[in-house]
Write a protein that holds these residues in place. Structure first.
Motif, PDB file in Angstrom:
ATOM      1  N   GLN A   1       0.822  -1.204   0.000  1.00  0.00           N
ATOM      2  CA  GLN A   1       0.000   0.000   0.000  1.00  0.00           C
ATOM      3  C   GLN A   1       0.859   1.258   0.000  1.00  0.00           C
ATOM      4  OE1 GLN A   1      -3.372  -0.038  -0.422  1.00  0.00           O
ATOM      5  NE2 GLN A   1      -2.885  -2.212  -0.760  1.00  0.00           N
ATOM      6  N   LYS A   2       2.184   1.081  -0.065  1.00  0.00           N
ATOM      7  CA  LYS A   2       3.090   2.226  -0.002  1.00  0.00           C
ATOM      8  C   LYS A   2       3.537   2.645  -1.398  1.00  0.00           C
ATOM      9  CE  LYS A   2       5.066   1.160   4.542  1.00  0.00           C
ATOM     10  NZ  LYS A   2       6.312   0.836   5.288  1.00  0.00           N
ATOM     11  N   THR A   3       3.546   3.941  -1.608  1.00  0.00           N
ATOM     12  CA  THR A   3       4.109   4.494  -2.830  1.00  0.00           C
ATOM     13  C   THR A   3       5.613   4.678  -2.655  1.00  0.00           C
ATOM     14  OG1 THR A   3       3.806   6.777  -2.093  1.00  0.00           O
ATOM     15  CG2 THR A   3       1.967   5.738  -3.284  1.00  0.00           C
ATOM     16  N   GLY A   4       6.279   4.987  -3.758  1.00  0.00           N
ATOM     17  CA  GLY A   4       7.697   5.282  -3.667  1.00  0.00           C
ATOM     18  C   GLY A   4       7.968   6.473  -2.776  1.00  0.00           C
ATOM     19  N   LYS A   5       7.156   7.528  -2.902  1.00  0.00           N
ATOM     20  CA  LYS A   5       7.349   8.712  -2.081  1.00  0.00           C
ATOM     21  C   LYS A   5       7.199   8.377  -0.605  1.00  0.00           C
ATOM     22  CE  LYS A   5       5.840  11.995  -5.611  1.00  0.00           C
ATOM     23  NZ  LYS A   5       4.793  12.973  -6.029  1.00  0.00           N
ATOM     24  N   ARG A   6       6.236   7.515  -0.276  1.00  0.00           N
ATOM     25  CA  ARG A   6       6.055   7.127   1.129  1.00  0.00           C
ATOM     26  C   ARG A   6       7.277   6.375   1.653  1.00  0.00           C
ATOM     27  NH1 ARG A   6       6.667   5.274   5.167  1.00  0.00           N
ATOM     28  NH2 ARG A   6       5.241   4.599   6.812  1.00  0.00           N
ATOM     29  N   MET A   7       7.970   5.668   0.779  1.00  0.00           N
ATOM     30  CA  MET A   7       9.169   4.938   1.199  1.00  0.00           C
ATOM     31  C   MET A   7      10.427   5.805   1.168  1.00  0.00           C
ATOM     32  SD  MET A   7       8.620   1.141  -0.448  1.00  0.00           S
ATOM     33  CE  MET A   7       8.541   1.704  -2.157  1.00  0.00           C
ATOM     34  N   GLY A   8      10.278   7.071   0.738  1.00  0.00           N
ATOM     35  CA  GLY A   8      11.418   7.982   0.728  1.00  0.00           C
ATOM     36  C   GLY A   8      12.279   7.873  -0.516  1.00  0.00           C
ATOM     37  N   HIS A   9      11.660   7.533  -1.677  1.00  0.00           N
ATOM     38  CA  HIS A   9      12.420   7.359  -2.906  1.00  0.00           C
ATOM     39  C   HIS A   9      11.781   8.127  -4.060  1.00  0.00           C
ATOM     40  CE1 HIS A   9      14.949   4.175  -1.245  1.00  0.00           C
ATOM     41  NE2 HIS A   9      13.863   3.629  -0.738  1.00  0.00           N
ATOM     42  N   MET A  10      12.619   8.726  -4.899  1.00  0.00           N
ATOM     43  CA  MET A  10      12.161   9.232  -6.180  1.00  0.00           C
ATOM     44  C   MET A  10      11.923   8.053  -7.103  1.00  0.00           C
ATOM     45  SD  MET A  10      14.717  12.434  -7.052  1.00  0.00           S
ATOM     46  CE  MET A  10      13.762  12.961  -8.499  1.00  0.00           C
ATOM     47  N   SER A  11      10.933   8.158  -7.970  1.00  0.00           N
ATOM     48  CA  SER A  11      10.742   7.158  -9.008  1.00  0.00           C
ATOM     49  C   SER A  11      11.414   7.637 -10.287  1.00  0.00           C
ATOM     50  CB  SER A  11       9.249   6.911  -9.225  1.00  0.00           C
ATOM     51  OG  SER A  11       8.672   6.374  -8.050  1.00  0.00           O
ATOM     52  N   MET A  12      11.606   6.732 -11.211  1.00  0.00           N
ATOM     53  CA  MET A  12      12.292   7.086 -12.452  1.00  0.00           C
ATOM     54  C   MET A  12      11.428   7.913 -13.385  1.00  0.00           C
ATOM     55  SD  MET A  12      14.186   3.535 -13.496  1.00  0.00           S
ATOM     56  CE  MET A  12      15.365   2.690 -12.443  1.00  0.00           C
ATOM     57  N   ASP A  13      10.177   7.480 -13.596  1.00  0.00           N
ATOM     58  CA  ASP A  13       9.328   8.057 -14.626  1.00  0.00           C
ATOM     59  C   ASP A  13       8.452   9.165 -14.053  1.00  0.00           C
ATOM     60  OD1 ASP A  13       8.418   8.203 -17.263  1.00  0.00           O
ATOM     61  OD2 ASP A  13       6.731   6.868 -16.874  1.00  0.00           O
ATOM     62  N   GLY A  14       7.824   9.914 -14.933  1.00  0.00           N
ATOM     63  CA  GLY A  14       6.875  10.948 -14.524  1.00  0.00           C
ATOM     64  C   GLY A  14       7.492  12.334 -14.487  1.00  0.00           C
ATOM     65  N   PRO A  15       6.653  13.357 -14.420  1.00  0.00           N
ATOM     66  CA  PRO A  15       7.143  14.741 -14.461  1.00  0.00           C
ATOM     67  C   PRO A  15       8.037  15.117 -13.293  1.00  0.00           C
ATOM     68  CG  PRO A  15       4.799  14.656 -13.910  1.00  0.00           C
ATOM     69  CD  PRO A  15       5.180  13.284 -14.353  1.00  0.00           C
ATOM     70  N   ASP A  16       7.866  14.440 -12.139  1.00  0.00           N
ATOM     71  CA  ASP A  16       8.732  14.721 -10.994  1.00  0.00           C
ATOM     72  C   ASP A  16       9.678  13.551 -10.720  1.00  0.00           C
ATOM     73  OD1 ASP A  16       6.769  12.978 -10.185  1.00  0.00           O
ATOM     74  OD2 ASP A  16       6.349  13.975  -8.272  1.00  0.00           O
ATOM     75  N   GLY A  17       9.852  12.680 -11.719  1.00  0.00           N
ATOM     76  CA  GLY A  17      10.750  11.547 -11.579  1.00  0.00           C
ATOM     77  C   GLY A  17      12.190  11.917 -11.865  1.00  0.00           C
ATOM     78  N   SER A  18      13.094  10.995 -11.597  1.00  0.00           N
ATOM     79  CA  SER A  18      14.518  11.289 -11.722  1.00  0.00           C
ATOM     80  C   SER A  18      14.957  11.478 -13.174  1.00  0.00           C
ATOM     81  CB  SER A  18      15.335  10.179 -11.055  1.00  0.00           C
ATOM     82  OG  SER A  18      14.932   8.899 -11.505  1.00  0.00           O
ATOM     83  N   ILE A  19      14.348  10.745 -14.115  1.00  0.00           N
ATOM     84  CA  ILE A  19      14.749  10.921 -15.512  1.00  0.00           C
ATOM     85  C   ILE A  19      14.493  12.354 -15.961  1.00  0.00           C
ATOM     86  CG2 ILE A  19      14.227  10.261 -17.893  1.00  0.00           C
ATOM     87  CD1 ILE A  19      13.836   7.397 -16.915  1.00  0.00           C
ATOM     88  N   ALA A  20      13.324  12.891 -15.633  1.00  0.00           N
ATOM     89  CA  ALA A  20      13.011  14.278 -15.988  1.00  0.00           C
ATOM     90  C   ALA A  20      13.863  15.255 -15.192  1.00  0.00           C
ATOM     91  CB  ALA A  20      11.523  14.550 -15.749  1.00  0.00           C
ATOM     92  N   ALA A  21      14.062  14.969 -13.909  1.00  0.00           N
ATOM     93  CA  ALA A  21      14.785  15.895 -13.035  1.00  0.00           C
ATOM     94  C   ALA A  21      16.239  16.064 -13.447  1.00  0.00           C
ATOM     95  CB  ALA A  21      14.700  15.412 -11.585  1.00  0.00           C
ATOM     96  N   PHE A  22      16.849  14.992 -13.974  1.00  0.00           N
ATOM     97  CA  PHE A  22      18.264  15.048 -14.338  1.00  0.00           C
ATOM     98  C   PHE A  22      18.489  15.373 -15.803  1.00  0.00           C
ATOM     99  CE2 PHE A  22      18.679  12.709 -10.370  1.00  0.00           C
ATOM    100  CZ  PHE A  22      19.886  13.170  -9.864  1.00  0.00           C
ATOM    101  N   ALA A  23      17.433  15.614 -16.558  1.00  0.00           N
ATOM    102  CA  ALA A  23      17.554  15.762 -18.007  1.00  0.00           C
ATOM    103  C   ALA A  23      18.482  16.899 -18.415  1.00  0.00           C
ATOM    104  CB  ALA A  23      16.171  15.961 -18.624  1.00  0.00           C
ATOM    105  N   ASP A  24      18.519  17.977 -17.634  1.00  0.00           N
ATOM    106  CA  ASP A  24      19.320  19.134 -18.019  1.00  0.00           C
ATOM    107  C   ASP A  24      20.525  19.357 -17.101  1.00  0.00           C
ATOM    108  OD1 ASP A  24      17.917  19.873 -15.762  1.00  0.00           O
ATOM    109  OD2 ASP A  24      17.279  21.830 -16.539  1.00  0.00           O
ATOM    110  N   ILE A  25      20.955  18.307 -16.386  1.00  0.00           N
ATOM    111  CA  ILE A  25      22.137  18.412 -15.533  1.00  0.00           C
ATOM    112  C   ILE A  25      23.310  17.761 -16.258  1.00  0.00           C
ATOM    113  CG2 ILE A  25      23.141  17.885 -13.285  1.00  0.00           C
ATOM    114  CD1 ILE A  25      20.375  17.647 -12.135  1.00  0.00           C
ATOM    115  N   ASP A  26      24.446  18.432 -16.252  1.00  0.00           N
ATOM    116  CA  ASP A  26      25.632  17.936 -16.942  1.00  0.00           C
ATOM    117  C   ASP A  26      26.322  16.867 -16.087  1.00  0.00           C
ATOM    118  OD1 ASP A  26      27.850  17.555 -18.527  1.00  0.00           O
ATOM    119  OD2 ASP A  26      28.883  19.356 -17.809  1.00  0.00           O
TER     120      ASP A  26
END
Length: 298
Positions: free
Chosen positions: A231-256
Motif C-alpha cells: 500500500q506504499k508508494t515510492g514517495k512514502r518509502m522515501g524514494h524518487m521514481s524514475m518516470d513521470g514529471p517529478d521523476g529522476s529521468i526528468a529531473a536530471f535531463a538538463d544536468i551535466d
C-alpha cells in the motif's frame, strides 16, 4: 590514481528474486530468463588493491565471493579497508553481521547512523578491538581508502522502517540519509542509493560530475500498489521514481553528468527486464541500468 567502482548489488531490499515474491520479474529471474540481482552495495578503490564497500547488504557474503578483486590474500587477510553505510536501512547494515569474523576494517558513518547501530546490541558482534567505528561529520572530506577521498552530504530521506513512528517525514535533511562524493586524483563520482527528491542544492552539487550512481527504486510511484504488493508508494518509502514529471529521468535531463547509473532497483521495476520498453526509455534518456558485477573505471 584512477577511481574504480564495482556494483556488488544493484537491487533494493529483498533482491531479485525476492524470497517471498511471485511478481513477473521474480518469476522470470527464478527461471533464468532475466538476470538475478543482489541487494544494494558498491565497492570502490583507487589502486585496485585497497577497497571500500559502500553499504553492507545482507547478500555481502555472495557478493564478495563473486568479486575476485576482494578475494582473501592470506589466511585471514582481505583487501577490504573500510565499510561505509549511507543510512540505517536493514538492506544496508545487516551485512555487517557477516563481517564479524575478526576482520579488521574501519566502519564509517555519520554519528546519527552510528547511534542507530549502537542501540542494537547485536552489532556488538563487530569486535571493537578489530573494527574501528569512525563518526564522520557532514561535508567534511576524509580518506576512505588510500588515494580516494569521500565526503558525506545530506539528501532528503527518512528514518529506517524499524524506527518509524505514527508520523513519518519522508524528506528529512540530516544525518539519517546521506550521499557520498568520491574524489580521486583526477575524478569525481557520486553514490546516492536513496533519495526522496532532487533539491536545488543537490542539483548544484552534482552538476559536472563524471559518474553518478543514483536511486532507481521504482519506475512509477504507485508501482507496488498497482501490482498488489504493497500500500506504499515510492514517495512514502522515501524514494524518487524514475518516470513521470517529478521523476529522476526528468529531473536530471538538463544536468551535466557524464555517466548516470541507476542502482537500488526494486524487484518490481520493469527496467530489470533487459528487453522492456521502460528500460529502453531510461537508456535513451542517457541512463545505464546497473547490474551485479558491473565495473566502471574513471
Amino acid at each position: 590514481m584512477t577511481l574504480r567502482a564495482r556494483i556488488l548489488g544493484a537491487a533494493a531490499g529483498g533482491g531479485l528474486p525476492q524470497w517471498n515474491c511471485g511478481c513477473d520479474n521474480c518469476k522470470l529471474a527464478r527461471s533464468g530468463k532475466i538476470p538475478s540481482q543482489t541487494q544494494s552495495s558498491l565497492a570502490v578503490s583507487a589502486d585496485g588493491l585497497s577497497w571500500a564497500v559502500l553499504n553492507a547488504s545482507p547478500d555481502i557474503r555472495v557478493q564478495l565471493s563473486d568479486a575476485p578483486s576482494l578475494f582473501p590474500s592470506g589466511l585471514r587477510e582481505l583487501p577490504l579497508s573500510s565499510v561505509l553505510v549511507t543510512n540505517g536501512d536493514i538492506d544496508h547494515v545487516a551485512g555487517l553481521l557477516t563481517l564479524r569474523e575478526m576482520q579488521a576494517f574501519k566502519l564509517f558513518a555519520t554519528a546519527g547512523i552510528h547511534e542507530v547501530l549502537a542501540q542494537n546490541p547485536i552489532f556488538e558482534a563487530l569486535n571493537s578491538t578489530v573494527v574501528d567505528r569512525v563518526s564522520i561529520a557532514l561535508d567534511q572530506p576524509f580518506e576512505l581508502v588510500p588515494g580516494l577521498t569521500a565526503t558525506l552530504f545530506p539528501v532528503p530521506g527518512k528514518v529506517p522502517l524499524y524506527l518509524e513512528g505514527e508520523t513519518v517525514q519522508t524528506d528529512m535533511i540530516g544525518e539519517q540519509t546521506v550521499g557520498v562524493a568520491l574524489q580521486s586524483l583526477d575524478s569525481v563520482a557520486y553514490y546516492i542509493p536513496g533519495c526522496a527528491a532532487l533539491t536545488p542544492h543537490l542539483r548544484d552539487r552534482l552538476e559536472g560530475a563524471e559518474l553518478l550512481f543514483f536511486d532507481g527504486t521504482l519506475w512509477t510511484d504507485d508501482e507496488m500498489v498497482r501490482a498488489g504488493l504493497s500500500q506504499k508508494t515510492g514517495k512514502r518509502m522515501g524514494h524518487m521514481s524514475m518516470d513521470g514529471p517529478d521523476g529522476s529521468i526528468a529531473a536530471f535531463a538538463d544536468i551535466d553528468i557524464a555517466r548516470k547509473v541507476f542502482v537500488h532497483m526494486n524487484n518490481t521495476n520493469p527496467v530489470l527486464r533487459p528487453d522492456s520498453d521502460e528500460g529502453a526509455r531510461a537508456r535513451d534518456a542517457g541512463w545505464t541500468i546497473g547490474q551485479d558485477g558491473m565495473e566502471i573505471t574513471l
